[in-house]
Motif scaffolding. Structure first.
Motif, PDB file in Angstrom:
ATOM      1  N   THR A 317       0.899  -1.314  -0.064  1.00 57.04           N
ATOM      2  CA  THR A 317      -0.085  -0.066   0.058  1.00 57.04           C
ATOM      3  C   THR A 317       0.930   1.183  -0.067  1.00 57.04           C
ATOM      4  OG1 THR A 317      -1.843   1.092   1.040  1.00 57.04           O
ATOM      5  CG2 THR A 317       0.035   0.134   2.699  1.00 57.04           C
ATOM      6  N   ASP A 318       0.382   2.294  -0.295  1.00 61.29           N
ATOM      7  CA  ASP A 318       1.042   3.760  -0.378  1.00 61.29           C
ATOM      8  C   ASP A 318       1.173   3.998   1.279  1.00 61.29           C
ATOM      9  OD1 ASP A 318       2.499   6.117  -0.797  1.00 61.29           O
ATOM     10  OD2 ASP A 318       0.941   6.796  -2.037  1.00 61.29           O
ATOM     11  N   PHE A 319       2.138   3.833   2.014  1.00 60.91           N
ATOM     12  CA  PHE A 319       2.358   4.213   3.348  1.00 60.91           C
ATOM     13  C   PHE A 319       2.497   5.617   3.413  1.00 60.91           C
ATOM     14  CE2 PHE A 319       6.228   2.054   2.447  1.00 60.91           C
ATOM     15  CZ  PHE A 319       7.000   3.030   2.394  1.00 60.91           C
ATOM     16  N   ASN A 320       2.622   6.318   2.269  1.00 66.25           N
ATOM     17  CA  ASN A 320       3.076   7.800   2.156  1.00 66.25           C
ATOM     18  C   ASN A 320       1.684   8.685   2.797  1.00 66.25           C
ATOM     19  OD1 ASN A 320       4.644   9.955   1.882  1.00 66.25           O
ATOM     20  ND2 ASN A 320       4.233  10.004  -0.499  1.00 66.25           N
ATOM     21  N   VAL A 321       0.416   7.893   2.767  1.00 61.52           N
ATOM     22  CA  VAL A 321      -0.674   8.674   3.128  1.00 61.52           C
ATOM     23  C   VAL A 321      -1.049   8.183   4.326  1.00 61.52           C
ATOM     24  CG1 VAL A 321      -1.440   8.818   0.744  1.00 61.52           C
ATOM     25  CG2 VAL A 321      -2.195   6.904   1.888  1.00 61.52           C
ATOM     26  N   TRP A 322      -0.416   7.483   5.177  1.00 61.79           N
ATOM     27  CA  TRP A 322      -0.824   7.115   6.426  1.00 61.79           C
ATOM     28  C   TRP A 322      -0.533   8.015   7.592  1.00 61.79           C
ATOM     29  CZ3 TRP A 322       1.839   1.795   7.666  1.00 61.79           C
ATOM     30  CH2 TRP A 322       1.177   0.429   7.134  1.00 61.79           C
ATOM     31  N   PRO A 323      -1.259   8.033   8.635  1.00 61.08           N
ATOM     32  CA  PRO A 323      -1.096   8.956   9.679  1.00 61.08           C
ATOM     33  C   PRO A 323       0.382   9.303  10.097  1.00 61.08           C
ATOM     34  CG  PRO A 323      -2.920   7.532  10.295  1.00 61.08           C
ATOM     35  CD  PRO A 323      -2.272   6.816   9.144  1.00 61.08           C
ATOM     36  N   THR A 324       0.718  10.354  10.629  1.00 61.06           N
ATOM     37  CA  THR A 324       1.986  11.072  10.915  1.00 61.06           C
ATOM     38  C   THR A 324       2.750   9.909  11.978  1.00 61.06           C
ATOM     39  OG1 THR A 324       1.472  13.174  10.743  1.00 61.06           O
ATOM     40  CG2 THR A 324       3.561  12.838  11.705  1.00 61.06           C
ATOM     41  N   LEU A 325       2.012   9.522  13.031  1.00 59.33           N
ATOM     42  CA  LEU A 325       2.595   8.465  13.804  1.00 59.33           C
ATOM     43  C   LEU A 325       3.064   7.470  13.110  1.00 59.33           C
ATOM     44  CD1 LEU A 325       3.140   7.518  16.957  1.00 59.33           C
ATOM     45  CD2 LEU A 325       1.021   6.847  16.979  1.00 59.33           C
ATOM     46  N   SER A 326       2.448   6.559  12.410  1.00 61.13           N
ATOM     47  CA  SER A 326       2.853   5.351  11.577  1.00 61.13           C
ATOM     48  C   SER A 326       3.934   5.614  10.738  1.00 61.13           C
ATOM     49  CB  SER A 326       1.609   5.103  10.606  1.00 61.13           C
ATOM     50  OG  SER A 326       0.606   4.626  11.547  1.00 61.13           O
ATOM     51  N   LYS A 327       4.144   6.780   9.911  1.00 60.80           N
ATOM     52  CA  LYS A 327       4.952   7.134   9.093  1.00 60.80           C
ATOM     53  C   LYS A 327       6.233   7.297   9.940  1.00 60.80           C
ATOM     54  CE  LYS A 327       2.953  10.546   6.604  1.00 60.80           C
ATOM     55  NZ  LYS A 327       2.712  11.619   5.729  1.00 60.80           N
ATOM     56  N   THR A 328       6.290   7.988  11.160  1.00 59.08           N
ATOM     57  CA  THR A 328       7.391   8.246  12.070  1.00 59.08           C
ATOM     58  C   THR A 328       8.055   6.883  12.489  1.00 59.08           C
ATOM     59  OG1 THR A 328       6.330  10.389  12.759  1.00 59.08           O
ATOM     60  CG2 THR A 328       8.083   9.491  14.221  1.00 59.08           C
ATOM     61  N   ILE A 329       7.085   6.046  12.679  1.00 61.54           N
ATOM     62  CA  ILE A 329       7.636   4.782  13.295  1.00 61.54           C
ATOM     63  C   ILE A 329       8.427   4.183  12.144  1.00 61.54           C
ATOM     64  CG2 ILE A 329       6.937   2.302  13.994  1.00 61.54           C
ATOM     65  CD1 ILE A 329       4.635   3.732  15.652  1.00 61.54           C
ATOM     66  N   LEU A 330       7.879   3.990  10.809  1.00 62.04           N
ATOM     67  CA  LEU A 330       8.291   3.420   9.696  1.00 62.04           C
ATOM     68  C   LEU A 330       9.898   4.130   9.484  1.00 62.04           C
ATOM     69  CD1 LEU A 330       5.602   2.961   7.189  1.00 62.04           C
ATOM     70  CD2 LEU A 330       6.580   1.251   8.805  1.00 62.04           C
ATOM     71  N   VAL A 331       9.923   5.549   9.538  1.00 59.58           N
ATOM     72  CA  VAL A 331      11.407   6.166   9.270  1.00 59.58           C
ATOM     73  C   VAL A 331      12.325   5.731  10.403  1.00 59.58           C
ATOM     74  CG1 VAL A 331      12.510   8.256   9.325  1.00 59.58           C
ATOM     75  CG2 VAL A 331      10.319   8.100   7.979  1.00 59.58           C
ATOM     76  N   THR A 332      11.607   5.515  11.735  1.00 58.86           N
ATOM     77  CA  THR A 332      12.745   5.125  12.897  1.00 58.86           C
ATOM     78  C   THR A 332      13.201   3.515  12.545  1.00 58.86           C
ATOM     79  OG1 THR A 332      11.336   6.356  14.368  1.00 58.86           O
ATOM     80  CG2 THR A 332      12.698   4.812  15.331  1.00 58.86           C
ATOM     81  N   LEU A 333      12.296   2.751  12.014  1.00 65.89           N
ATOM     82  CA  LEU A 333      12.637   1.188  11.762  1.00 65.89           C
ATOM     83  C   LEU A 333      13.684   1.344  10.742  1.00 65.89           C
ATOM     84  CD1 LEU A 333       9.281  -0.406  11.727  1.00 65.89           C
ATOM     85  CD2 LEU A 333      10.968  -0.485  13.719  1.00 65.89           C
ATOM     86  N   MET A 334      13.481   2.529   9.717  1.00 62.13           N
ATOM     87  CA  MET A 334      14.719   2.518   8.567  1.00 62.13           C
ATOM     88  C   MET A 334      15.996   2.441   9.119  1.00 62.13           C
ATOM     89  SD  MET A 334      12.952   5.166   5.869  1.00 62.13           S
ATOM     90  CE  MET A 334      11.458   4.917   4.913  1.00 62.13           C
ATOM     91  N   PHE A 335      16.146   3.232  10.260  1.00 66.25           N
ATOM     92  CA  PHE A 335      17.530   3.468  10.960  1.00 66.25           C
ATOM     93  C   PHE A 335      17.823   2.342  11.577  1.00 66.25           C
ATOM     94  CE2 PHE A 335      16.509   7.807   9.939  1.00 66.25           C
ATOM     95  CZ  PHE A 335      17.740   8.242   9.122  1.00 66.25           C
ATOM     96  N   ILE A 336      16.878   1.878  12.336  1.00 64.23           N
ATOM     97  CA  ILE A 336      17.148   0.595  13.043  1.00 64.23           C
ATOM     98  C   ILE A 336      17.712  -0.682  12.462  1.00 64.23           C
ATOM     99  CG2 ILE A 336      16.338  -1.039  14.929  1.00 64.23           C
ATOM    100  CD1 ILE A 336      14.443   0.834  15.931  1.00 64.23           C
ATOM    101  N   GLY A 337      16.934  -1.186  11.377  1.00 64.83           N
ATOM    102  CA  GLY A 337      17.319  -2.004  10.547  1.00 64.83           C
ATOM    103  C   GLY A 337      17.224  -3.344  10.913  1.00 64.83           C
ATOM    104  N   ALA A 338      17.717  -4.498  10.476  1.00 64.31           N
ATOM    105  CA  ALA A 338      17.588  -5.949  11.050  1.00 64.31           C
ATOM    106  C   ALA A 338      18.691  -6.324  11.772  1.00 64.31           C
ATOM    107  CB  ALA A 338      17.743  -6.898   9.474  1.00 64.31           C
ATOM    108  N   CYS A 339      19.085  -7.490  11.949  1.00 66.28           N
ATOM    109  CA  CYS A 339      20.033  -8.084  12.916  1.00 66.28           C
ATOM    110  C   CYS A 339      21.372  -7.818  11.904  1.00 66.28           C
ATOM    111  CB  CYS A 339      19.753  -9.495  13.269  1.00 66.28           C
ATOM    112  SG  CYS A 339      18.161  -9.548  14.245  1.00 66.28           S
ATOM    113  N   ALA A 340      22.367  -7.870  12.868  1.00 64.59           N
ATOM    114  CA  ALA A 340      23.734  -8.352  12.338  1.00 64.59           C
ATOM    115  C   ALA A 340      23.753  -9.744  11.818  1.00 64.59           C
ATOM    116  CB  ALA A 340      24.643  -7.956  13.354  1.00 64.59           C
ATOM    117  N   GLY A 341      24.603  -9.882  10.987  1.00 64.07           N
ATOM    118  CA  GLY A 341      24.705 -11.310  10.371  1.00 64.07           C
ATOM    119  C   GLY A 341      23.600 -11.785   9.509  1.00 64.07           C
ATOM    120  N   SER A 342      22.705 -10.835   9.176  1.00 67.65           N
ATOM    121  CA  SER A 342      21.501 -11.113   8.326  1.00 67.65           C
ATOM    122  C   SER A 342      21.634 -10.830   7.135  1.00 67.65           C
ATOM    123  CB  SER A 342      20.272 -10.653   8.734  1.00 67.65           C
ATOM    124  OG  SER A 342      20.152  -9.189   8.687  1.00 67.65           O
ATOM    125  N   THR A 343      20.987 -10.619   6.154  1.00 66.05           N
ATOM    126  CA  THR A 343      20.890  -9.790   4.681  1.00 66.05           C
ATOM    127  C   THR A 343      20.438  -8.697   4.619  1.00 66.05           C
ATOM    128  OG1 THR A 343      18.879 -10.772   3.904  1.00 66.05           O
ATOM    129  CG2 THR A 343      20.775 -12.281   3.589  1.00 66.05           C
TER     130      THR A 343
END
Length: 510
Positions: A317-343
């Motif tokens: 879906t186009d999460f660009n139109v989601w509420p600000t809180l949801s988009k802020t969480i997604l941007v935060t997750l961009m920086f956190i990323g996955a586990c070390a030793g994963s792809t």
């Protein structure tokens, strides 16, 4: 510096890439597409180049960390430069900087695209585009270490330079065995996902491309609508596998050898799943008033959380139109990323944990100045060098991120677009917000901005230091001195031969 082993490694990488191009060539034969000739030509030239560099193994095969970083950085640059050529030869991406952007995005498993109409590509080009994700996911040098012994035990420096995460460990005493175990897990999970998608009713071509993208946590879409056209069940299958590929592969190895106690002790994995569950719940509650459907809201929230934290980049879906809180969480997750030793990409969950623990330790030191406490991970104290390297990494990440945002901002776009475009490329995610949301692409950026983001993608995938070492002035000075010394040795050798021949000639006269 061991210049010969670096060139030898580049030769092996070129020959490996020419072999890997058999995948799109076979696809072109199956679909009877003329575009396959571009891949045949590129593969042939690449093999000749590789053979010229790597047909003779040098006597000194020792890799130190410096050589490992330089060989790794150059290998990824060469892979991308060559991998972009078929797109230009087929005419499907005629402008080479755009083709290079697309290829770097593929190999670094970013998934950021400049294509407005993906479905206009030939089947073989779509296959190559997706296959670059799978190649880059585990790393081409890890693949080479799994099949050929480049330089004995010192190749840990190659693996350390390429593998994402704070540290690289060995599963077994032999590095080659470690690389094989990694790739066996990687291949097995990829095949398993492919079979599950086939059983779910997904077409063969779609299933194999989606499996490549999920395994490498890349996220190149093969349909213009992204992932929205696939069934409810197929979207859940991919959600689960995205999350699976974002887990530290050490965890799977421990499960394989039935060391369940150590596997469950891994703090990073527990934190990773905790972040996913918490983010999914919050976003679901936040978007529910818009969706008016609990199951659909949960599915989209879980898919996008899994896609962003693993840096895959698929979108339902186009999460660009989601509420600000949801988009802020997604941007935060961009920086956190996955586990070390994963792809997966991003800063990595382990680094976030170590940084928070170091922060708590420093805070406590102000209250109890004489106390001496270690930063522990998985119940064991971390070496101070590991804590220091994480702090240096975070500082370097922040510096390069800020500089990149400033450079991209020269175009005059809005802050949200600039910020998330850099975040999406440096963290190897793909879509951002604003003009680079899931319904848009990166085509409209200037060539200058695209090159900034090309380097961001490479910086993010190789975690900065291999590229920083490559461009360090001291390295180039050493290379220049090595070349001069090699030329001097050749001149002395030639002079010695001339003198020897003259002596032999004079001796015959006598």
């Amino acid at each position: 510096m061991n210049r010969k082993i670096i060139l030898y490694t580049l030769g092996i990488v070129c020959m490996a890439e020419s072999g890997l191009m058999l995948v799109p060539i076979i696809c072109a034969l199956f679909y009877q597409e003329q575009e396959g000739f571009a891949y045949v030509f590129t593969a042939g030239i690449t093999f000749i180049l590789g053979y010229a560099l790597g047909h003779k193994k040098p006597e000194n095969t020792m890799f130190y960390l410096k050589e490992g970083c330089i060989a790794t950085a150059l290998s990824w640059i060469v892979l991308s430069l060559i991998g972009a050529v078929p797109f230009v030869l087929t005419g499907e991406i005629p402008y080479y900087p755009d083709a290079l952007f697309e290829t770097v995005s593929g190999f670094t498993t970013t998934g950021a695209s400049i294509l407005g109409n993906v479905e206009a590509l030939s089947h073989c080009s779509i296959m190559w585009r997706s296959f670059t994700h799978w190649i880059g996911g585990m790393g081409v040098l890890v693949f080479l270490l799994a099949i050929i012994p480049l330089s004995g035990g010192s190749t840990i420096n190659l693996m350390r330079a390429e593998s994402p995460g704070p540290s690289v460990g060995k599963f077994s005493p032999h590095l080659k065995q470690t690389a094989r175990v990694l790739y066996l897990i990687y291949v097995a999970l990829t095949v398993f996902e492919f079979l599950v998608l086939i059983i779910s009713g997904m077409p063969f071509f779609d299933a194999i491309n989606i499996s490549f993208g999920t395994a490498g946590t890349g996220g190149f879409a093969i349909r213009n609508s992204g992932f929205a056209e696939y069934t409810f069940a197929q979207q859940w299958i991919v959600t689960i596998f995205m999350i699976i590929f974002g887990v530290n592969f050490n965890f799977y190895y421990l499960l394989l050898v039935r060391d369940i106690k150590d596997a469950l002790r891994m703090e990073e994995v527990k934190a990773y799943f905790g972040i996913i569950i918490a983010s999914t719940v919050i976003i679901t509650l936040n978007i529910l008033p818009v969706y008016h459907n609990v199951s659909l809201a949960v599915k989209d929230a879980a898919f996008q959380v899994g896609s962003i934290i693993t840096t895959t980049g698929f979108a339902t879906t186009d999460f660009n139109v989601w509420p600000t809180l949801s988009k802020t969480i997604l941007v935060t997750l961009m920086f956190i990323g996955a586990c070390a030793g994963s792809t997966g990409g991003g800063i990595k969950v382990s680094r976030i944990i170590i940084t928070l623990k170091a922060f708590v330790r420093e805070s406590n030191s102000y209250i109890h100045p004489k106390s001496v406490k270690n930063v522990n991970m998985d119940g064991k104290p971390l070496d101070e060098n590991n804590v220091r390297s994480v702090n240096v990494y975070m500082s370097t990440f922040t510096l390069i991120f800020v500089i990149s945002v400033l450079l991209v901002s020269i175009e005059g776009r809005d802050f949200t677009t600039n910020f998330t475009a850099v975040a999406a490329t440096i963290n190897n995610i793909g879509p951002g917000l604003g003009d680079v949301g899931p319904a848009s692409n990166f085509e409209s950026f200037s060539t200058f901005s695209k090159f900034v983001m090309i380097f961001d993608m490479l910086f993010g995938r190789l975690e900065f230091f291999p590229l920083i070492v490559l461009f360090h002035p001291t390295v180039w000075k050493e290379m220049h001195e090595d070349i001069r010394a090699a030329k001097k040795r050749r001149r002395i050798k030639v002079s010695t031969k001339v003198v020897q021949k003259k002596y032999e000639h004079d001796a015959k006269k006598m």
